[in-house]
Design a protein around this motif. Structure first.
Motif, PDB file in Angstrom:
ATOM      1  N   VAL A 106      -2.363  -2.307   9.218  1.00 37.83           N
ATOM      2  CA  VAL A 106      -3.105  -2.693   7.178  1.00 37.83           C
ATOM      3  C   VAL A 106      -1.941  -1.963   6.409  1.00 37.83           C
ATOM      4  O   VAL A 106      -1.985  -0.180   6.458  1.00 37.83           O
ATOM      5  N   PRO A 107      -1.344  -2.160   5.677  1.00 40.07           N
ATOM      6  CA  PRO A 107      -0.389  -1.238   4.227  1.00 40.07           C
ATOM      7  C   PRO A 107      -1.440  -1.213   3.609  1.00 40.07           C
ATOM      8  O   PRO A 107      -2.544  -0.983   3.643  1.00 40.07           O
ATOM      9  N   ASP A 108      -0.651   0.325   3.427  1.00 36.13           N
ATOM     10  CA  ASP A 108      -2.124   0.670   2.158  1.00 36.13           C
ATOM     11  C   ASP A 108      -2.387   0.346   1.158  1.00 36.13           C
ATOM     12  O   ASP A 108      -1.364  -0.580   0.463  1.00 36.13           O
ATOM     13  N   ARG A 109      -4.016  -0.491   0.707  1.00 36.84           N
ATOM     14  CA  ARG A 109      -3.935  -0.929  -0.044  1.00 36.84           C
ATOM     15  C   ARG A 109      -3.510  -0.737  -1.751  1.00 36.84           C
ATOM     16  O   ARG A 109      -4.678   0.021  -2.671  1.00 36.84           O
ATOM     17  N   ASP A 110      -1.682  -0.310  -2.269  1.00 35.31           N
ATOM     18  CA  ASP A 110      -1.954   0.850  -3.830  1.00 35.31           C
ATOM     19  C   ASP A 110      -1.491  -0.905  -4.361  1.00 35.31           C
ATOM     20  O   ASP A 110      -1.623  -0.607  -5.721  1.00 35.31           O
ATOM     21  N   PHE A 185      -4.830  -7.555   3.440  1.00 27.10           N
ATOM     22  CA  PHE A 185      -4.963  -6.012   3.287  1.00 27.10           C
ATOM     23  C   PHE A 185      -4.116  -5.443   2.516  1.00 27.10           C
ATOM     24  O   PHE A 185      -2.843  -5.065   2.911  1.00 27.10           O
ATOM     25  N   GLY A 186      -3.543  -7.147   1.260  1.00 26.37           N
ATOM     26  CA  GLY A 186      -2.817  -6.454   0.446  1.00 26.37           C
ATOM     27  C   GLY A 186      -1.341  -6.628   0.655  1.00 26.37           C
ATOM     28  O   GLY A 186      -0.327  -6.538  -0.371  1.00 26.37           O
TER      29      GLY A 186
END
Lengths: 191, 503
Positions: A106-110, A185-186
């Protein structure tokens, strides 16, 4: 006693159902809870909560496979309990390790927040798992459903730990791609 | 992990709990403990399997061949030409070699006074049919042996690099070379020149050490190591040598006319691609493959960028770079800097860039490289933020080893009658060539071609990026010739050493 007989006891609201459930699935449930929670006391409480949950669900539900039905409830309660506990302090055991590993998927959800639909996510996981080879699927589920240590999985399958880690790494990479393709997840749903 | 990422991981972990019951039933239906799967594959299927498992992160295939020009007809019959079976009856007479397991191997040719046993009957055939490996007492490597392995590897690499003047790539597999040399030593009249080079004076002990080392290095199946022998039709081969091969090396052995297309095909099948045979005599091949996955693959579109590589021959080459800003072990050594890219399988890809002005060229640098210099740099390397640019490349190298080995003291192996325990007659090896190809890519698997790359957004997520970047990253832009090594992480033992020079 067979599953259908135990379920019939639940339907008749006989407390004997709980005793029979404990006799047939008690060890199985504790093993699941213990792997997640890494604490015998917490695991015991978790299993008791699960029995209560099953009591409240049957009826109206009428599961064909009581073991799987019960196992999922135990696992869900255990993870929920650990998650709440971890909000205060990170515990030991396998679950934090498995969690760190899954974080690779899951990538960072920025970016724009994506509302998760649990049902759709589960369906994606089912499609993803269906596309794996049986051994790869079993190794993956041993790790992320049963939260088994890598060493135990290696021993179970007759693999080296290094091979198991390598298999899990590759499968997580596939899952990451699948999640990104579906926009979870973005990720970008267009890809 | 940041909070959002943690939450996503929790959701994912929780969601696993709702997967279909049929998957859980499948898992539960498995036996509690399976036996360790045999790593022994049918000999003639092994090459095909390797060919199908190419290119993950970095892959390579090694061919090492020795051949001799002329062979005197042996004292064995030349009449039998039919396809053989596994029955011992195809051997020269009824007293076939024992295939019953025993604690010790049947032959330990540590002495020049060979008891070479019988010659295998003539005919085109898989000579290993009927031979089974005896149980072997494994022997764990001690630090002294590992140190000698590293010394041999670097000596071979230095010798290979020293003679380069043409700006070409260098790629050697010390492990494959050693494996083939050790097998040859078991048939040699003067094995001591090989055993001393390989760091163990006792040949039986060396056999055990190498067999043990191979089992360890190949345990996770990222690396395979094999040897194969091809004998021209008239050559007589001793059973006892083949038994040693079965016990310790598990190598293929085939006899057939080198002019016959079918013989070439058996070699190609084994090697996973075409290899040359000498005109006649004996050809010995070592084969190594490595298929590793980057621990952090280059998955995103912006992790593969176009650029220019300043090749050793002075030209500028258009290349694609694998690019990541990431945490990795950054190395600073005596006259070089570099980094360590980990594989998921317990190996590391070590990159060494020589300082400009310190060395005449990359070959000059490579010719002075020592195990201690690299080991110290790795030991002192610390994980920091690095702006990495590594060219994607595929390097093919054909290295004539006879001269290199001669420089390392191997002379008798190439003399007349040097293999009395392997073949009949006045046999010798007259040529030694190693071919090796190395491929470095963003993932290595065909399943993730360029059109499957993950888009630039969102930012890449991996364990190497979890820690915040607190200062400007070090640059490791490998835009000019550099040295690379694939080493086992635990022992820093090189399995491949090379120079990427852009050609």
């Amino acid at each position: 006693m067979e599953d259908r007989e135990i379920v019939a006891l639940y339907w008749s609201r006989s407390e004997q159902a709980l005793a029979e459930t404990e006799a047939r699935y008690g060890s199985y449930c504790r093993a699941i809870a213990l792997r997640v929670l890494h604490s015998e006391q917490d695991a015991e409480e978790c299993v008791n909560d699960a029995y209560l949950d099953v009591w409240n669900r049957i009826p109206p539900q009428k599961p064909d496979a009581l073991g799987a039905f019960l196992g999922k409830i135990v696992r869900h309660i255990a993870i929920d309990r650990l998650r709440r506990r971890s909000a205060k302090k990170r515990g030991g055991g396998e679950t934090p390790l498995a969690l760190d590993e899954l974080a690779e998927c899951v990538p960072d959800r920025d970016g724009v927040e994506q509302t998760l639909e649990r049902k759709a996510l589960t369906e994606l996981l089912n499609r993803f798992l269906a596309g794996l080879e049986p051994t790869e699927r079993s190794v993956f589920l041993r790790r992320y459903w049963y939260i088994e240590p890598v060493a135990d999985i290696a021993n179970r399958f007759g693999f080296t730990e290094s091979k198991v880690k390598s298999m899990l790494h590759r499968t997580r990479g596939k899952l990451r791609t699948a999640l990104a393709e579906q926009g979870y997840f973005g990720g970008n749903a267009d890809e | 992990m940041n909070e959002r990422k943690t939450a996503s991981a929790w959701e994912l972990l929780d969601a696993f709990g709702d997967v279909d019951d049929r998957f859980l039933a499948e898992v539960e239906a498995q036996p509690e403990v399976q036996k360790r799967r045999s790593r022994v594959r049918p000999r003639w299927l092994a090459a095909a399997c390797v060919a199908a498992a190419v290119t993950v992160g970095a892959s390579l295939a090694v061919g090492l061949s020795f051949g001799r020009g002329t062979v005197a007809p042996s004292d064995v019959s030349s009449e039998e030409t039919s396809e053989v079976t596994s029955s011992p009856a195809v051997l020269e007479n009824s007293s076939a070699p024992s295939v019953e397991p025993s604690v010790e191997p049947s032959v330990e040719p540590s002495s020049p006074t060979w008891d070479t046993g019988k010659l295998v009957a003539m005919g085109n055939r898989n000579l290993m049919e009927g031979f089974t490996a005896n149980p072997v007492e494994l022997l764990a490597s001690d630090e002294a042996f590992l140190a000698s392995q590293r010394e041999f590897a670097y000596a071979l690499f230095r010798a290979s690099a020293t003679r380069r003047t043409d700006g070409s790539d260098v790629a050697v597999s010390p492990l494959s070379t050693e494996w083939a040399l050790a097998l040859a030593a078991n048939g040699a009249d003067a094995p001591e020149e090989l055993t001393e080079l390989l760091g163990e004076t006792s040949l039986p002990r060396l056999n055990r050490l190498l067999r043990t080392l191979r089992e360890r290095l190949t345990a996770d199946e990222a690396l395979t190591l094999d040897a194969g022998l091809w004998f021209d039709e008239p050559v007589g081969v001793y059973e006892d040598f083949l038994q040693v091969n079965a016990d310790y090396f598990g190598g293929a052995a085939y006899r057939g006319s080198f002019a016959d297309a079918q013989t070439l095909q058996t070699l190609a099948d084994w090697a996973g691609g075409p290899l040359k045979l000498p005109d006649s005599g004996v050809a010995l091949y070592g084969k190594m493959t490595f298929s590793g996955t980057w621990e952090t693959p280059f998955l995103r579109e912006d992790e593969v960028v176009d650029g220019v590589f300043h090749a050793a021959d002075g030209t500028e080459q258009a290349v694609q770079y694998l690019s990541q800003e990431r945490r990795m072990s950054y190395l600073i050594g005596d006259g070089f800097y570099g980094g360590v890219l980990p594989y998921a399988e317990g190996y590391d890809f070590v990159l060494l860039q020589p300082w400009e002005g310190r060395w005449a060229d990359v070959y000059d640098f490579a010719s002075a490289l020592t195990p201690s210099a690299v080991a110290e740099a790795i030991a002192e390397g610390s994980p920091i933020w690095v702006d990495l640019m590594l060219p994607k490349f595929t390097a093919h190298a054909e290295t004539p080893l006879q001269e290199t080995l001669s420089a390392l003291g191997v002379e008798k192996l190439f003399g007349a009658g040097a293999l009395p325990a392997m073949v009949s007659g006045d046999a010798s090896l007259s040529a030694a060539v190693q071919t090796l190809s190395v491929s470095v890519g963003e993932l290595g698997t065909e399943a993730l071609a360029a059109d499957r790359l993950i888009p630039v957004e969102p930012p890449v997520s991996s364990t190497v990026t979890d820690a915040p970047m607190t200062s400007a990253p070090e640059w490791l832009h490998l835009e000019s010739p550099f040295v690379y090594l694939i080493v086992e992480r635990e022992t820093v033992l090189p399995v491949v050493m090379g120079i990427y020079a852009g050609n």
